[in-house]
Design a protein around this motif. Structure first.
Motif, mmCIF file in Angstrom:
data_model
loop_
_atom_site.group_PDB
_atom_site.id
_atom_site.type_symbol
_atom_site.label_atom_id
_atom_site.label_comp_id
_atom_site.label_asym_id
_atom_site.label_seq_id
_atom_site.Cartn_x
_atom_site.Cartn_y
_atom_site.Cartn_z
ATOM 1 N N VAL A 17 99.101 84.569 21.000
ATOM 2 C CA VAL A 17 99.279 84.715 19.553
ATOM 3 C C VAL A 17 100.575 85.475 19.281
ATOM 4 C CG1 VAL A 17 98.274 85.544 17.404
ATOM 5 C CG2 VAL A 17 96.783 84.734 19.238
ATOM 6 N N TYR A 18 101.382 84.900 18.380
ATOM 7 C CA TYR A 18 102.663 85.502 18.015
ATOM 8 C C TYR A 18 102.684 85.837 16.525
ATOM 9 C CZ TYR A 18 104.177 83.469 22.465
ATOM 10 O OH TYR A 18 104.283 83.130 23.793
ATOM 11 N N ARG A 19 103.461 86.834 16.195
ATOM 12 C CA ARG A 19 103.698 87.192 14.793
ATOM 13 C C ARG A 19 104.759 86.251 14.225
ATOM 14 N NH1 ARG A 19 103.807 92.760 12.290
ATOM 15 N NH2 ARG A 19 105.135 92.671 10.466
ATOM 16 N N GLY A 20 104.556 85.801 12.992
ATOM 17 C CA GLY A 20 105.527 84.907 12.369
ATOM 18 C C GLY A 20 105.738 85.238 10.915
ATOM 19 N N LYS A 21 106.736 84.628 10.316
ATOM 20 C CA LYS A 21 107.035 84.849 8.900
ATOM 21 C C LYS A 21 107.371 83.517 8.248
ATOM 22 C CE LYS A 21 109.377 88.492 7.587
ATOM 23 N NZ LYS A 21 110.480 89.446 7.276
ATOM 24 N N LEU A 22 106.762 83.268 7.090
ATOM 25 C CA LEU A 22 107.039 82.051 6.340
ATOM 26 C C LEU A 22 108.298 82.219 5.506
ATOM 27 C CD1 LEU A 22 103.407 81.244 5.095
ATOM 28 C CD2 LEU A 22 104.567 80.386 7.144
ATOM 29 N N GLN A 23 108.773 81.139 4.902
ATOM 30 C CA GLN A 23 109.991 81.213 4.092
ATOM 31 C C GLN A 23 109.833 82.119 2.879
ATOM 32 O OE1 GLN A 23 110.948 77.115 3.276
ATOM 33 N NE2 GLN A 23 112.134 76.896 5.170
ATOM 34 N N ASN A 24 108.581 82.282 2.425
ATOM 35 C CA ASN A 24 108.340 83.181 1.287
ATOM 36 C C ASN A 24 108.088 84.618 1.737
ATOM 37 O OD1 ASN A 24 105.817 83.120 2.404
ATOM 38 N ND2 ASN A 24 104.785 82.221 0.628
ATOM 39 N N ASP A 25 108.402 84.893 3.001
ATOM 40 C CA ASP A 25 108.245 86.217 3.625
ATOM 41 C C ASP A 25 106.789 86.583 3.896
ATOM 42 O OD1 ASP A 25 110.949 86.722 3.805
ATOM 43 O OD2 ASP A 25 111.044 87.747 1.871
ATOM 44 N N GLY A 26 105.862 85.672 3.688
ATOM 45 C CA GLY A 26 104.472 85.949 4.038
ATOM 46 C C GLY A 26 104.286 85.978 5.549
ATOM 47 N N LEU A 27 103.543 86.965 6.035
ATOM 48 C CA LEU A 27 103.336 87.103 7.472
ATOM 49 C C LEU A 27 102.173 86.236 7.935
ATOM 50 C CD1 LEU A 27 103.779 90.971 7.942
ATOM 51 C CD2 LEU A 27 105.451 89.151 8.363
ATOM 52 N N VAL A 28 102.325 85.664 9.123
ATOM 53 C CA VAL A 28 101.289 84.806 9.704
ATOM 54 C C VAL A 28 101.118 85.143 11.177
ATOM 55 C CG1 VAL A 28 101.638 82.880 8.113
ATOM 56 C CG2 VAL A 28 102.983 82.995 10.227
ATOM 57 N N ALA A 29 99.996 84.709 11.721
ATOM 58 C CA ALA A 29 99.755 84.775 13.159
ATOM 59 C C ALA A 29 99.766 83.336 13.672
ATOM 60 C CB ALA A 29 98.416 85.444 13.449
#
Length: 308
Positions: A17-29
């Protein structure tokens, strides 16, 4: 999205599992499944089951990727990680210690999530891998059930399911999954796993090493049952006031009901919620369970392959 998989949040037997960021700056796993075996049942199970859910105590699947051999699942990012971080016996940091009331709230939230899977979906979902590692906590420590790779759907909402082999994690596997003569595999198997997890949470509150007895002659639920039966006030470490005693006693009694050997003796999750939110004076200590989870591994060494 993950900056070339720069920030790894964790790794299990089947995924990273990696940390990610969407284009709207929302954080995701971003959960990247390792090379799938067979037909990729884990990925199919996860997407098929969780995509039909919508509950505050279930993780939200934002999307997935299926391209050749690559399989990925994208979830909301949970700021406080998994519950096991907060109930580990190696936990010594003050910021990683939760009070009894907060742990009770978490236990109630998990119970609500499991009740929803069993009763609230159009298709009954049996999780089969309820454990602290699969409970994620948001910024306010609200619990969310994750990892549906071993889940089994019951389209006709049948109480029992047919299953070949054993699935789950050592220490949380219901005995009927191994000893089929005990009873039928059903939603009560999740109840058992939940009960073991609640007792593990009690171990954190009382500073008892839940896993310390794996190599000794005393199994933790036996130890806690004996102390509960003999000592109405439960003179345990870390417990400093009467309110904490009541919370611990309530969680212990509920946990012991959930891990009854006979599946028919275990409460439904609806009943579990009633016990957790009700008056402790109405709760009775259940019959002492006879089969311990640690004996499952000795009787069936092959189940160690399912440890997640």
């Amino acid at each position: 999205m993950t900056n070339s998989f720069h920030d790894k949040l964790g790794e299990g037997g089947f995924a990273i599992v990696y940390r990610g960021k969407l284009q709207n700056d929302g954080l995701v796993a971003v959960k990247i499944l390792k090379e799938a075996k067979g037909k990729g049942e884990e990925f199919i199970n996860e997407v098929a089951s969780i995509s039909t859910t919508s509950h505050v105590n279930i993780v939200t699947l934002l999307g997935f990727c299926f391209e050749g051999s690559k399989r990925a699942l994208i979830y909301d990012f949970m700021q406080n990680g998994s519950l096991d971080k907060f109930i580990s016996n190696n936990n010594s940091l003050p910021e990683d210690q939760l009070g009894s009331e907060k742990l009770l709230e978490i236990a109630v939230g998990i119970a609500r999530g499991i009740e929803y899977l069993h009763q609230g979906c159009n298709t009954r979902i049996l999780h089969f891998d309820i454990k602290p590692h699969n409970i994620l906590l948001d910024k306010d420590f609200n619990p969310k059930i994750s990892d549906f790779g071993l889940a089994k759907l019951s389209p006709n909402r049948s109480s029992t399911v047919s299953m070949l082999g054993v699935r789950g994690t050592i220490g949380y596997i219901a005995p009927e999954l191994v000893y089929r003569t005990i009873g039928e595999v059903s939603y009560k198997s999740d109840v058992y796993s939940y009960g073991m997890m609640v007792l593990e949470m009690v171990g954190e509150m009382t500073n008892i090493d839940v896993n310390a007895d794996q190599s000794s002659s005393i199994y933790f639920p036996d130890w806690i049952y004996n102390h509960l039966a003999q000592n109405a006030t439960l003179d345990l470490n870390r417990i400093v006031n009467e309110d904490e005693h009541l919370v611990v006693r309530k969680m212990i009694i509920v946990g012991l009901w959930c891990i009854q050997t006979d599946p028919t003796m275990r409460p439904s999750m609806t009943r579990v919620l009633e016990m957790l939110e009700g008056n402790i004076e109405s709760l009775q200590i259940p019959t002492k369970p006879h089969i311990a989870s640690r004996h499952i591994l000795a009787a069936n060494p092959s189940t160690s392959e399912l440890a997640r």
